[in-house]
Design an enzyme around this catalytic site. Structure first.
Site, PDB file in Angstrom:
ATOM      1  N   ARG A  27       0.856  -1.219  -0.081  1.00  0.00           N
ATOM      2  CA  ARG A  27       0.011   0.234  -0.102  1.00  0.00           C
ATOM      3  C   ARG A  27       0.857   1.330  -0.128  1.00  0.00           C
ATOM      4  O   ARG A  27       0.104   2.363  -0.011  1.00  0.00           O
ATOM      5  CB  ARG A  27      -1.006  -0.104   1.135  1.00  0.00           C
ATOM      6  N   ASN A 100      -4.316   7.193   6.874  1.00  0.00           N
ATOM      7  CA  ASN A 100      -4.210   6.686   5.337  1.00  0.00           C
ATOM      8  C   ASN A 100      -5.117   7.521   4.844  1.00  0.00           C
ATOM      9  O   ASN A 100      -6.196   7.463   5.266  1.00  0.00           O
ATOM     10  CB  ASN A 100      -4.509   5.260   5.285  1.00  0.00           C
ATOM     11  N   GLY A 101      -4.645   8.363   3.949  1.00  0.00           N
ATOM     12  CA  GLY A 101      -5.743   9.379   3.292  1.00  0.00           C
ATOM     13  C   GLY A 101      -5.168  10.900   3.271  1.00  0.00           C
ATOM     14  O   GLY A 101      -3.956  11.133   3.295  1.00  0.00           O
ATOM     15  N   GLU A 489      -1.645  -2.395 -21.997  1.00  0.00           N
ATOM     16  CA  GLU A 489      -1.358  -3.135 -20.752  1.00  0.00           C
ATOM     17  C   GLU A 489       0.275  -3.656 -20.794  1.00  0.00           C
ATOM     18  O   GLU A 489       0.924  -3.438 -19.692  1.00  0.00           O
ATOM     19  CB  GLU A 489      -2.248  -4.156 -20.488  1.00  0.00           C
ATOM     20  N   GLU A 496       5.991   0.544 -15.604  1.00  0.00           N
ATOM     21  CA  GLU A 496       5.899   0.817 -13.992  1.00  0.00           C
ATOM     22  C   GLU A 496       7.028  -0.025 -13.293  1.00  0.00           C
ATOM     23  O   GLU A 496       7.235   0.105 -12.011  1.00  0.00           O
ATOM     24  CB  GLU A 496       4.373   0.279 -13.572  1.00  0.00           C
ATOM     25  N   HIS A 512       0.851   7.662 -38.091  1.00  0.00           N
ATOM     26  CA  HIS A 512       0.295   8.977 -37.692  1.00  0.00           C
ATOM     27  C   HIS A 512       0.924   9.619 -36.656  1.00  0.00           C
ATOM     28  O   HIS A 512       0.475  10.576 -36.313  1.00  0.00           O
ATOM     29  CB  HIS A 512      -1.181   8.743 -37.172  1.00  0.00           C
ATOM     30  N   LYS A 611      -0.296  -0.138  -4.223  1.00  0.00           N
ATOM     31  CA  LYS A 611      -1.201  -1.028  -4.923  1.00  0.00           C
ATOM     32  C   LYS A 611      -2.725  -0.324  -4.875  1.00  0.00           C
ATOM     33  O   LYS A 611      -3.282  -0.454  -5.742  1.00  0.00           O
ATOM     34  CB  LYS A 611      -1.262  -2.128  -3.931  1.00  0.00           C
TER      35      LYS A 611
HETATM   36  C1  F6R Z   1      -0.894  -1.197 -12.715  1.00  0.00           C
HETATM   37  C2  F6R Z   1      -1.714  -1.115 -11.727  1.00  0.00           C
HETATM   38  C3  F6R Z   1      -2.492   0.091 -11.492  1.00  0.00           C
HETATM   39  C4  F6R Z   1      -4.109  -0.205 -11.322  1.00  0.00           C
HETATM   40  C5  F6R Z   1      -4.957   1.030 -10.761  1.00  0.00           C
HETATM   41  C6  F6R Z   1      -6.467   0.699 -10.494  1.00  0.00           C
HETATM   42  O1  F6R Z   1      -0.233  -2.391 -12.848  1.00  0.00           O
HETATM   43  O2  F6R Z   1      -1.851  -1.914 -10.771  1.00  0.00           O
HETATM   44  O3  F6R Z   1      -2.655   0.702 -12.861  1.00  0.00           O
HETATM   45  O4  F6R Z   1      -4.680  -1.050 -12.082  1.00  0.00           O
HETATM   46  O5  F6R Z   1      -4.345   1.758  -9.865  1.00  0.00           O
HETATM   47  O6  F6R Z   1      -6.337  -0.031  -9.570  1.00  0.00           O
HETATM   48  P1  F6R Z   1      -7.682  -0.874  -8.905  1.00  0.00           P
HETATM   49  O7  F6R Z   1      -7.678  -1.838  -9.974  1.00  0.00           O
HETATM   50  O8  F6R Z   1      -7.318  -1.608  -7.615  1.00  0.00           O
HETATM   51  O9  F6R Z   1      -8.889   0.193  -8.803  1.00  0.00           O
END
Ligand code: F6R
Length: 616
Positions: A27, A100-101, A489, A496, A512, A611
């Site tokens: 997190r 957290n926030g 993707e 990342e 283009h 995450k």
């Molecule tokens: C990329 C990744 C992020 C999440 C995004 C949305 O590998 O993990 O781009 O996909 O932050 O997160 P969720 O799916 O938890 O809403």
């Protein structure tokens, strides 16, 4: 973002909190801290860096205690340094907090507190909150719980907090708005655990309560948990939930990294996601969230998909699936843009929100907006009981199991699995698919997990390709149709975790603009499976070849044409075009993994990321 965990009970709190922080590090991991109460005073240790750095500091300290909490941070206000790390302690040294926030009005509150004589050590919004609690406690002569409640009514923003006051040494106060808090309940209320998710306490108790937004709980050791609404002050009773999470699921299980484990879990995750829903022999798809609302889906004028990041890419695959299989118009929106754009939404629209964590702030806000305009909102989430799962009108869980590696892998393929099931079901119900085609699709879908399994065995080949291109500065990813989102993707995965600049494009768009980038140093990953627009993609590959670009093509087994031109080819088993994203994405995940590893990057915890993105 950030992770919070804490303990109050009869055990030594430190090892529980440290282990919990390690599990929550996904997190946020730019700093870490812990407080322990030794019966007399607060002992706070904190540092810039990871939980491992905090552990080193603690080696030289003998502090013990049966009460404490910790924090692993993803910085919002204030750079990651020792002082800005949590916990933060009030001016008197008596109250301490982890958060957290984001407190959006922290500046106004801070000025007010400064005028009352408070001096701040850090640049954080959290230190403002703990001093606000202290000020209210003094001013109104109230106990900790009431002071927290009153303070939170003055706060604009999002929070999950845990607070401790030396004057109330047998209790912890927690509260949430927008960021999650789970409370684990030990036998006979002899111990309690708190955490951003249940993983820190899974080996101690399977009983948990999840706070709802705008709720707070006063947790009293050997007594009870009292939950109330922050604004109305009314008491709330929550059912205790039995956790199904297992320890095995949140450990690496012999793999070097969570990401690799999660890539390899995909065959099972896909099966778990369609198990009990897809019944090929009976020619049926059963999904309660759809079945219960089938008229809404069949009468919908359009579907709007909202999501972020990888989930948004899954949404793009969903657009192709819904339009192709069910002939329903679809728009796919970045949740962050949708929520601020004054979008046109009607009661005849269905909004599908996709999120692995179920906590993404922008997606959550988009859902609230859509609901306020009367749309029916359907969630596709992985984390059971998450905020998005609770906020939506109905939904279907992906059953990927916990995804801990920050780069999303199995969440993506299971999201596509759910979207495929919905599209097939609606196509069958609205007559876009004949019964025989529908049945054929189900039988084909059933073969996908074994094909993914087969693809995972090409690891050595992918590793070789990774070794050839690992030092590239830029990469292009191209795909068409169903595989255009896979190109996006693939590029996201690479950038990342390896920090190599990568762009995904629809193959035909290359001419283009991006074609100007192509030279002998540019690797271009092209998805060129045999269905869909194969000939067109072959032409695109020729165009790249004429400009000396290096081509790594993902083709269908038995391909001859692309093999003759490409520098490297990776073969995927044949399947229906609609299901190819479930296969083409696998080698691209493995490729990013190996490149990042070869470059000595932190695969599971890439820099600057977290995450669950619980801030805007
Ligand atoms: C990329 C990744 C992020 C999440 C995004 C949305 O590998 O993990 O781009 O996909 O932050 O997160 P969720 O799916 O938890 O809403």
């Amino acid at each position: 973002m950030c992770g919070i965990t804490g303990y109050i009970g009869f055990r030594e709190a430190k090892p529980i909190i440290i282990k919990g922080l390690q599990r929550l590090e996904y997190r946020g991991y730019d700093s870490a801290g812990i407080f322990l109460f030794d019966g007399k005073k607060l002992n706070v240790s904190k540092t810039k860096g990871k939980v491992a750095d905090l552990e080193k500091i603690l080696e030289n300290k003998s502090t013990k205690g049966n009460i404490g909490f910790g924090h692993t941070r993803w910085a919002t206000h204030g750079v990651p340094n020792d002082i800005n790390s949590h916990p933060h302690t009030s001016q008197s040294g008596k109250i301490t907090i982890v958060h957290n926030g984001i407190i959006e009005n922290y500046d106004t509150l801070k000025k007010e507190l400064i005028s009352r004589g408070y001096v701040f050590q850090s640049d954080t919004d959290t230190e403002v909150l703990v001093n606000l609690i202290e000020e209210i406690k003094k001013k109104h002569n109230v106990k900790l719980g009431k002071a927290v409640q009153l303070a939170l009514t003055n706060v604009v923003g999002a929070y999950a907090i845990a607070v401790f006051d030396v004057e109330k040494p047998n209790e912890l106060v927690v509260a949430r708005l927008g960021s999650p808090i789970a409370i684990g309940i030990g036998k006979d209320n002899s111990e309690f655990f708190i955490a951003s998710d249940a993983s820190p306490f899974i080996e101690y108790t399977k009983n948990a309560i999840y706070l709802e937004d705008e709720e707070m709980a006063v947790i009293k050791l050997n007594r009870d948990i009292r939950i109330r609404k922050i604004k109305s002050d009314s008491l709330v009773k929550h059912d205790i939930q039995e956790l199904t999470l297992s320890l095995e699921q949140i450990e690496k299980g012999g793999y070097d990294h969570f990401m690799l484990k999660e890539i390899h879990e995909q065959p099972k995750a896909i099966i778990d996601t369609y198990r009990g829903r897809m019944l090929p022999d009976e020619g049926l798809i059963k999904m309660a969230g759809i079945d219960d609302n089938i008229d809404r889906f069949l009468n919908a004028k359009r579907i709007i998909i909202v999501a972020c990041g990888t989930s948004w890419h899954a949404g793009l695959v969903g657009e192709y699936l819904f339009e192709d299989l069910a002939r329903i118009p679809v728009e796919v929106e970045y949740a962050s843009e949708f929520r601020y754009r004054n979008p046109i939404i009607t009661e005849n629209d269905i909004v599908i929100a996709i999120s692995q964590s179920g906590e993404t702030a922008d997606t959550l806000a988009a859902i609230k907006l859509a609901k306020s305009k009367g749309a029916f909102v359907f969630g596709v989430c992985n984390v059971v009981g998450s905020s998005i799962a609770r906020e939506t009108d109905a939904g279907a869980y992906t059953h990927a199991g916990p995804e801990i590696g920050v780069a999303s892998t199995k969440a993506f393929t299971t999201q596509i699995t759910v979207l495929s099931l919905i599209a097939l079901k609606l196509g069958k119900e609205n007559g876009s698919l004949s019964t025989s085609d529908f049945r054929a699709y189900l039988h084909t879908m059933q073969l996908i997990p074994s094909k993914v399994e087969k693809l995972l065995k090409i690891d050595a080949q992918v590793k070789h390709i990774a070794s050839v291109y690992k030092d590239s500065k830029n990469c292009l990813y191209l795909g068409r149709g169903f595989n255009f989102p896979v190109a996006l993707e693939g590029a996201l995965k690479l950038k990342e975790i390896s920090y190599i600049h990568a762009e995904g494009y629809p193959a035909a768009e290359m001419k283009h603009g991006p074609i100007a980038l192509i030279d002998e140093n540019m690797p271009i990953f092209v998805i060129a499976t045999n269905k869909g627009h194969y000939e067109k993609v072959v032409s695109n590959i020729q165009e790249i070849k004429s400009r000396a670009g290096k081509i790594i093509a993902i083709v269908t087994e038995g391909d001859v044409t692309v093999k003759a031109i490409a520098d490297h080819v990776i073969e995927i088993p044949d399947t229906e075009e609609a299901f190819t994203p479930l296969l083409t994405t696998i080698p691209l995940q493995l490729l990013s993994y190996h490149i990042a590893l070869m470059l000595d990057k932190n695969v599971d915890q890439p820099r600057n990321l977290a995450k669950a993105v619980t801030v805007e």
